[in-house]
Design an enzyme around this catalytic site. Sequence first.
Site, short mmCIF file in Angstrom:
data_model
loop_
_atom_site.label_atom_id
_atom_site.label_comp_id
_atom_site.label_asym_id
_atom_site.label_seq_id
_atom_site.Cartn_x
_atom_site.Cartn_y
_atom_site.Cartn_z
N ASP A 149 0.87 -1.17 0.10
CA ASP A 149 0.03 0.15 0.14
C ASP A 149 0.99 1.39 0.25
O ASP A 149 1.83 1.70 1.03
CB ASP A 149 -0.93 -0.05 1.29
CG ASP A 149 -2.01 1.11 1.30
OD1 ASP A 149 -1.42 2.09 0.60
OD2 ASP A 149 -2.65 1.22 2.28
N GLY A 150 0.94 2.08 -0.83
CA GLY A 150 1.73 3.19 -1.18
C GLY A 150 1.62 4.24 -0.09
O GLY A 150 2.16 4.93 0.38
N ASP A 170 0.00 9.08 -7.15
CA ASP A 170 -1.11 8.76 -8.37
C ASP A 170 -2.03 7.94 -8.31
O ASP A 170 -1.95 6.72 -8.93
CB ASP A 170 -0.06 8.51 -9.54
CG ASP A 170 -0.72 8.40 -11.03
OD1 ASP A 170 -1.99 8.98 -11.01
OD2 ASP A 170 -0.10 7.88 -11.88
N1 SAM Z 1 2.05 6.03 -11.73
C1 SAM Z 1 1.61 5.29 -12.75
C2 SAM Z 1 2.19 5.82 -14.13
O1 SAM Z 1 2.26 6.98 -14.02
O2 SAM Z 1 2.63 5.23 -15.02
C3 SAM Z 1 0.02 4.88 -12.76
C4 SAM Z 1 -0.50 4.17 -11.67
S1 SAM Z 1 -2.19 3.90 -11.82
C5 SAM Z 1 -3.00 5.61 -12.47
C6 SAM Z 1 -2.74 3.65 -10.34
C7 SAM Z 1 -1.94 2.32 -9.72
O3 SAM Z 1 -2.17 2.31 -8.34
C8 SAM Z 1 -2.62 0.97 -10.10
O4 SAM Z 1 -1.89 0.40 -10.98
C9 SAM Z 1 -3.49 0.52 -9.15
O5 SAM Z 1 -3.36 -0.90 -9.12
C10 SAM Z 1 -2.55 1.20 -7.81
N2 SAM Z 1 -3.13 1.04 -6.55
C11 SAM Z 1 -4.49 1.38 -6.11
N3 SAM Z 1 -4.44 1.37 -4.82
C12 SAM Z 1 -3.15 1.39 -4.31
C13 SAM Z 1 -2.47 1.63 -2.93
N4 SAM Z 1 -3.30 1.69 -1.92
N5 SAM Z 1 -1.22 1.36 -3.10
C14 SAM Z 1 -0.36 0.93 -4.36
N6 SAM Z 1 -0.99 1.12 -5.33
C15 SAM Z 1 -2.18 1.06 -5.30
#
Ligand code: SAM
Length: 286
Positions: A149-150, A170
Amino acid sequence: MNYRHGYHAGGFTDVLKHTGLCELLRLLTAKDKKLFVLDTHAGAGGYDLQADAARRTGEAEAGVARLAAAPRAGMPGPVARYLAAVAAYDRKFGPPGAVPRRYPGSPRLVRAALRPGDRFVACELHPEEAMALKREFAGDRAVEVRQADGYQALKALLPPPERRGLVLVDPPFEATDERERVLRALRQGIRRFATGCYAIWYPIKDEAAGFAEDLAPWAPLVLELHLADIAPGRLAGCGLAVVNPPWRFEEAMREALPWIAARLGPGVTARVAAPPASAPAPASRA
Ligand code: SAM
């Protein structure tokens, strides 16, 4: 978690976010001091624009492909550098064409800018996307990929020992409480690491105005693209809010954004809003 960035890679939302990201990285690595980068929502790392997902939405065609097809003369520096980073990634997969066939996600753009000694942690929660991200950087010791989890990572990893850092937030904005989660994470991050640079991407939807206002306590530089044709339930635009931008970032993006908007299509507009000159430092806010 249904969101897959492969459907949206290279679209106008990536154009804004990644042009800004490349410029932030350029300015932050210009100083001869180590940098820590955290990508809280990293995605799969790289995308095939000829795959079914990307072709189905056509977002890259209406995004990065329009910029790549524009004449280089008069192109603002941040756009030229972003397109050069995209082309460098694309070239790994074959001879370059007029428009990219492969597209670098944020972790690839970060990786390309890192110097020896810089540190990069990329978090992705979705198991398949995290697996793809691990494959993308297999054997590369400069990138630490975490299936995690980010938001938790942001809390755990700040402040970085380097004392200089860029945090990209993001999220997919699928969950109804995503705005609150971003605000909470930012509050915690800035409390721990007030001098860090934070770049937060957000969608602009007809029914969900005002995210930039929610971020106002941290006085970010706000960069937005607004679309001309707005369909119900679809994005009306997107923004990148940057807390503690490096010197010269605003100036560079003020030149780049209107140029990008004009290339993306008729009626697309850009908005750049600087924090008021009297805004207090982030450490003392919120
Ligand atoms: N940052 C990437 C780029 O610019 O190439 C795109 C990211 S995309 C908009 C969002 C990503 O966040 C998805 O792959 C999703 O699976 C992931 N995600 C969703 N909730 C998350 C969380 N709590 N922690 C980490 N990743 C998560």
